[in-house]
Write a protein that holds these residues in place. Structure first.
Motif, PDB file in Angstrom:
ATOM      1  N   GLY A 117      57.312  35.693  32.685  1.00  0.00           N
ATOM      2  CA  GLY A 117      57.349  34.673  33.719  1.00  0.00           C
ATOM      3  C   GLY A 117      58.764  34.259  34.068  1.00  0.00           C
ATOM      4  O   GLY A 117      59.106  34.118  35.237  1.00  0.00           O
ATOM      5  N   SER A 118      59.594  34.083  33.044  1.00  0.00           N
ATOM      6  CA  SER A 118      60.974  33.680  33.307  1.00  0.00           C
ATOM      7  C   SER A 118      61.717  34.734  34.100  1.00  0.00           C
ATOM      8  O   SER A 118      62.435  34.430  35.052  1.00  0.00           O
ATOM      9  CB  SER A 118      61.704  33.445  31.990  1.00  0.00           C
ATOM     10  OG  SER A 118      60.852  32.860  31.040  1.00  0.00           O
ATOM     11  N   PHE A 120      60.404  36.987  35.940  1.00  0.00           N
ATOM     12  CA  PHE A 120      59.779  37.144  37.247  1.00  0.00           C
ATOM     13  C   PHE A 120      60.242  36.065  38.213  1.00  0.00           C
ATOM     14  O   PHE A 120      60.491  36.319  39.383  1.00  0.00           O
ATOM     15  CB  PHE A 120      58.264  37.096  37.097  1.00  0.00           C
ATOM     16  CG  PHE A 120      57.546  37.454  38.350  1.00  0.00           C
ATOM     17  CD1 PHE A 120      57.555  38.752  38.814  1.00  0.00           C
ATOM     18  CD2 PHE A 120      56.869  36.496  39.085  1.00  0.00           C
ATOM     19  CE1 PHE A 120      56.898  39.094  39.978  1.00  0.00           C
ATOM     20  CE2 PHE A 120      56.210  36.821  40.249  1.00  0.00           C
ATOM     21  CZ  PHE A 120      56.229  38.123  40.692  1.00  0.00           C
ATOM     22  N   ARG A 121      60.360  34.865  37.711  1.00  0.00           N
ATOM     23  CA  ARG A 121      60.801  33.760  38.562  1.00  0.00           C
ATOM     24  C   ARG A 121      62.140  34.089  39.203  1.00  0.00           C
ATOM     25  O   ARG A 121      62.364  33.829  40.382  1.00  0.00           O
ATOM     26  CB  ARG A 121      60.922  32.494  37.718  1.00  0.00           C
ATOM     27  CG  ARG A 121      61.451  31.304  38.466  1.00  0.00           C
ATOM     28  CD  ARG A 121      61.647  30.148  37.519  1.00  0.00           C
ATOM     29  NE  ARG A 121      62.399  30.570  36.335  1.00  0.00           N
ATOM     30  CZ  ARG A 121      62.532  29.864  35.235  1.00  0.00           C
ATOM     31  NH1 ARG A 121      61.926  28.699  35.132  1.00  0.00           N
ATOM     32  NH2 ARG A 121      63.229  30.297  34.226  1.00  0.00           N
ATOM     33  N   ALA A 124      61.766  37.028  41.724  1.00  0.00           N
ATOM     34  CA  ALA A 124      60.987  36.735  42.922  1.00  0.00           C
ATOM     35  C   ALA A 124      61.812  36.040  43.987  1.00  0.00           C
ATOM     36  O   ALA A 124      61.427  36.004  45.145  1.00  0.00           O
ATOM     37  CB  ALA A 124      59.788  35.863  42.563  1.00  0.00           C
ATOM     38  N   TYR A 181      50.408  41.652  38.928  1.00  0.00           N
ATOM     39  CA  TYR A 181      49.158  41.303  38.244  1.00  0.00           C
ATOM     40  C   TYR A 181      49.415  41.099  36.751  1.00  0.00           C
ATOM     41  O   TYR A 181      48.922  40.142  36.146  1.00  0.00           O
ATOM     42  CB  TYR A 181      48.117  42.400  38.479  1.00  0.00           C
ATOM     43  CG  TYR A 181      46.730  42.029  37.988  1.00  0.00           C
ATOM     44  CD1 TYR A 181      45.843  41.347  38.808  1.00  0.00           C
ATOM     45  CD2 TYR A 181      46.319  42.350  36.706  1.00  0.00           C
ATOM     46  CE1 TYR A 181      44.588  40.987  38.360  1.00  0.00           C
ATOM     47  CE2 TYR A 181      45.068  42.000  36.243  1.00  0.00           C
ATOM     48  CZ  TYR A 181      44.209  41.320  37.077  1.00  0.00           C
ATOM     49  OH  TYR A 181      42.966  40.959  36.626  1.00  0.00           O
ATOM     50  N   VAL A 183      52.129  40.208  35.228  1.00  0.00           N
ATOM     51  CA  VAL A 183      52.860  38.976  34.946  1.00  0.00           C
ATOM     52  C   VAL A 183      51.893  37.793  34.861  1.00  0.00           C
ATOM     53  O   VAL A 183      52.094  36.880  34.065  1.00  0.00           O
ATOM     54  CB  VAL A 183      53.926  38.735  36.034  1.00  0.00           C
ATOM     55  CG1 VAL A 183      54.466  37.319  35.949  1.00  0.00           C
ATOM     56  CG2 VAL A 183      55.067  39.718  35.898  1.00  0.00           C
ATOM     57  N   HIS A 184      50.868  37.819  35.671  1.00  0.00           N
ATOM     58  CA  HIS A 184      49.907  36.717  35.679  1.00  0.00           C
ATOM     59  C   HIS A 184      48.759  36.929  34.702  1.00  0.00           C
ATOM     60  O   HIS A 184      47.906  36.065  34.561  1.00  0.00           O
ATOM     61  CB  HIS A 184      49.328  36.531  37.092  1.00  0.00           C
ATOM     62  CG  HIS A 184      50.308  35.942  38.050  1.00  0.00           C
ATOM     63  ND1 HIS A 184      51.239  36.702  38.723  1.00  0.00           N
ATOM     64  CD2 HIS A 184      50.534  34.657  38.453  1.00  0.00           C
ATOM     65  CE1 HIS A 184      51.971  35.912  39.502  1.00  0.00           C
ATOM     66  NE2 HIS A 184      51.569  34.676  39.359  1.00  0.00           N
ATOM     67  N   ARG A 192      43.378  43.304  30.919  1.00  0.00           N
ATOM     68  CA  ARG A 192      42.884  43.364  32.296  1.00  0.00           C
ATOM     69  C   ARG A 192      43.795  44.242  33.160  1.00  0.00           C
ATOM     70  O   ARG A 192      43.322  44.955  34.038  1.00  0.00           O
ATOM     71  CB  ARG A 192      42.836  41.948  32.887  1.00  0.00           C
ATOM     72  CG  ARG A 192      41.856  41.052  32.167  1.00  0.00           C
ATOM     73  CD  ARG A 192      41.886  39.659  32.735  1.00  0.00           C
ATOM     74  NE  ARG A 192      40.778  39.438  33.646  1.00  0.00           N
ATOM     75  CZ  ARG A 192      40.509  38.266  34.203  1.00  0.00           C
ATOM     76  NH1 ARG A 192      41.290  37.232  33.973  1.00  0.00           N
ATOM     77  NH2 ARG A 192      39.483  38.136  34.997  1.00  0.00           N
ATOM     78  N   LEU A 196      42.869  47.438  35.265  1.00  0.00           N
ATOM     79  CA  LEU A 196      43.240  47.625  36.664  1.00  0.00           C
ATOM     80  C   LEU A 196      43.781  49.029  36.902  1.00  0.00           C
ATOM     81  O   LEU A 196      43.414  49.703  37.867  1.00  0.00           O
ATOM     82  CB  LEU A 196      44.293  46.584  37.060  1.00  0.00           C
ATOM     83  CG  LEU A 196      44.949  46.735  38.431  1.00  0.00           C
ATOM     84  CD1 LEU A 196      43.923  46.602  39.539  1.00  0.00           C
ATOM     85  CD2 LEU A 196      46.070  45.727  38.622  1.00  0.00           C
TER      86      LEU A 196
ATOM     87  N   ASP B 125      56.808  31.554  40.005  1.00  0.00           N
ATOM     88  CA  ASP B 125      56.731  31.459  38.561  1.00  0.00           C
ATOM     89  C   ASP B 125      55.275  31.352  38.119  1.00  0.00           C
ATOM     90  O   ASP B 125      54.596  30.381  38.435  1.00  0.00           O
ATOM     91  CB  ASP B 125      57.506  30.229  38.103  1.00  0.00           C
ATOM     92  CG  ASP B 125      57.672  30.193  36.597  1.00  0.00           C
ATOM     93  OD1 ASP B 125      56.847  30.812  35.899  1.00  0.00           O
ATOM     94  OD2 ASP B 125      58.621  29.557  36.126  1.00  0.00           O
ATOM     95  N   PRO B 126      54.811  32.350  37.395  1.00  0.00           N
ATOM     96  CA  PRO B 126      53.391  32.335  37.009  1.00  0.00           C
ATOM     97  C   PRO B 126      53.051  31.136  36.128  1.00  0.00           C
ATOM     98  O   PRO B 126      51.900  30.726  36.069  1.00  0.00           O
ATOM     99  CB  PRO B 126      53.215  33.629  36.220  1.00  0.00           C
ATOM    100  CG  PRO B 126      54.459  34.406  36.387  1.00  0.00           C
ATOM    101  CD  PRO B 126      55.539  33.486  36.843  1.00  0.00           C
ATOM    102  N   ARG B 127      54.047  30.588  35.441  1.00  0.00           N
ATOM    103  CA  ARG B 127      53.770  29.446  34.562  1.00  0.00           C
ATOM    104  C   ARG B 127      53.777  28.134  35.323  1.00  0.00           C
ATOM    105  O   ARG B 127      53.431  27.093  34.780  1.00  0.00           O
ATOM    106  CB  ARG B 127      54.842  29.384  33.461  1.00  0.00           C
ATOM    107  CG  ARG B 127      54.938  30.638  32.615  1.00  0.00           C
ATOM    108  CD  ARG B 127      56.223  30.599  31.825  1.00  0.00           C
ATOM    109  NE  ARG B 127      57.357  30.246  32.692  1.00  0.00           N
ATOM    110  CZ  ARG B 127      58.576  29.998  32.260  1.00  0.00           C
ATOM    111  NH1 ARG B 127      58.828  30.080  30.981  1.00  0.00           N
ATOM    112  NH2 ARG B 127      59.538  29.691  33.103  1.00  0.00           N
ATOM    113  N   LEU B 230      38.119  41.949  38.120  1.00  0.00           N
ATOM    114  CA  LEU B 230      39.473  41.542  37.734  1.00  0.00           C
ATOM    115  C   LEU B 230      39.955  40.271  38.406  1.00  0.00           C
ATOM    116  O   LEU B 230      40.965  39.703  38.026  1.00  0.00           O
ATOM    117  CB  LEU B 230      40.459  42.685  38.013  1.00  0.00           C
ATOM    118  CG  LEU B 230      40.220  43.933  37.174  1.00  0.00           C
ATOM    119  CD1 LEU B 230      41.248  44.999  37.496  1.00  0.00           C
ATOM    120  CD2 LEU B 230      40.252  43.597  35.696  1.00  0.00           C
TER     121      LEU B 230
END
Lengths: 250, 250
Positions: A117-118, A120-121, A124, A181, A183-184, A192, A196, B125-127, B230
């Motif tokens: 997450g970090s 990715f933030r 993004a 996907y 990351v989440h 999952r 996928l 951020d996913p979190r 999913l």
DNA sequence: GTCTATAACACGATAGAC
DNA sequence: GTCTATCGTGTTATAGAC
């Protein structure tokens, strides 16, 4: 600064001066802390202290904390390609090749899932040079797309000509989607995401085959024209854009 | 805190106490500064000063700076739906309805394009509870999906039954993709995104029609089964998950 | 319950001396 | 190249006033 590019030395100049050693040492320390403590906990102060240098010195070699991630991406990408290419020898079925490519990536990034997450933030942020769509990421992005080109080229599966040229880029996009996907994905072991890939890949290959149907053909041509128009293969990167300060704006 | 949820008052309690007025005032000031100065330049100190309150007071009403963005999203969503629904009366063609829906959104978010990156970084951020995929965003997300359901339901275009149930969610995903492209779109006036909508929408509707083809039907059923599996329509949201501290972890 | 004032913390990042 | 000192930020804490 003649031989450097945003703090990153030119790939063709692996001279091992003292500066280079300090740089590598800081980088290795940072990556270890990222993996062990997470991106947020691995503060610049902690990285510097752990590496035995001052904060200012760390910033001398790395323009920002985000730039340390760039090295992480490069390491991931390299490890992924090496692992996947080794496994792809002798595999000719497109679905199987694609599955190996995507699964290998999940395997390589798995240790970082907790902190994804970090990362990715940061990635993004469209203004960040670390965005997979940024001009600064172009070399890494093109290398990844070339990798998917070899995934496609090495297969014996017949692919409609109209699609073939764009397929590597589309598969890279698909790859980005899988990462999104992942990351989440909070399921244990990210199973999952594994599902996928397992179920999605045959579907994608089936769709590629469907591109031959007379009714589908027209829509496909439209789609490819649209992609070509809105995702120009080589966006006009002025040379100075690469050398420009890559620090986050503002 | 009985009637509040992460600092946001329950929607059914629009009592206009003095506190509510202060809250609205801080929020309005923050949104104005976001729009005029950008997310980064609009520091909490600046927002508080401009609103004529103390920093502590701002934090009394908003758990974090990110939570101010939540209100921005809600405002955007509301404005979008109002604008689009007004324009959709009498329009029956699915492609046209979808075009109106997406164009209206681009129109509403246009003033924020310059600072979209800052907002997006937070939302990605996913979190973060601000992620469009988060449990906390579920109400807003479901409202948006319901909106796309009305876009579909109001059309006279025939839609294969297997697809119909999932289409609103898929169109919302498509919508997210358009926003993703828009955030990265640096063309003047974001005209490339406009082109994406203009040319992409007919393509999407054409693809929906193709779902009827015998060869395509099987692949579609697989895809829908995969999506259902999913992307569970209602992820198991424990009640405490909504009430849990929504501050970023760590 | 609502609000102020002020200080303090840790962070990313920078300036400037050596 | 490397350091120490410092800045501005989001955020928290304190101690109280209405």
């Amino acid at each position: 600064m003649p031989a450097t590019l945003g703090g990153v030395p030119a790939p063709s100049a692996p001279r091992s001066t003292r500066g280079e050693q300090t740089r590598s040492h800081i980088l290795a320390t940072a990556l270890r802390l990222f993996r062990d403590e997470g991106y947020d906990a691995a503060t610049m102060r902690a990285v510097a202290a752990e590496a035995g240098v001052s904060v200012g010195n760390a910033y001398y070699y790395f323009e920002s904390k985000d730039h340390l991630i760039q090295a992480y991406y490069e390491e991931i990408g390299k490890a992924h390609r090496e692992l996947a290419l080794a496994r792809l020898t002798g595999v000719r079925d497109l679905a199987e090749r694609l599955r190996v490519a995507l699964d290998s990536h999940l395997e390589v990034i798995e240790p970082y899932h907790a902190f994804a997450g970090s990362f990715f933030r940061v990635a993004a942020d469209p203004r960040s040079p670390l965005s997979p769509f940024s001009a600064e990421s172009a070399p890494a992005r093109e290398e990844a797309i070339r990798f998917f080109a070899t995934v496609v080229d090495g297969s014996s599966t017949r692919i409609p000509a109209a699609l073939r040229a764009e397929l590597p880029r589309l598969l890279w996009l698909l790859h980005m989607g899988v990462v999104l996907y992942w990351v989440h994905d909070r399921s244990p072991g990210a199973r999952r995401t594994a599902e996928l890939v397992e179920r999605g890949v045959p579907l994608v290959v089936k769709l590629i085959g469907l591109a031959r149907l007379p009714g589908v053909r027209g829509a496909l041509d439209d789609a490819i024209a649209l992609i070509r128009s809105l995702m120009p293969p080589e966006p006009p990167i002025a040379p100075e854009a690469v050398r420009a300060p890559s620090r986050l704006l503002r």
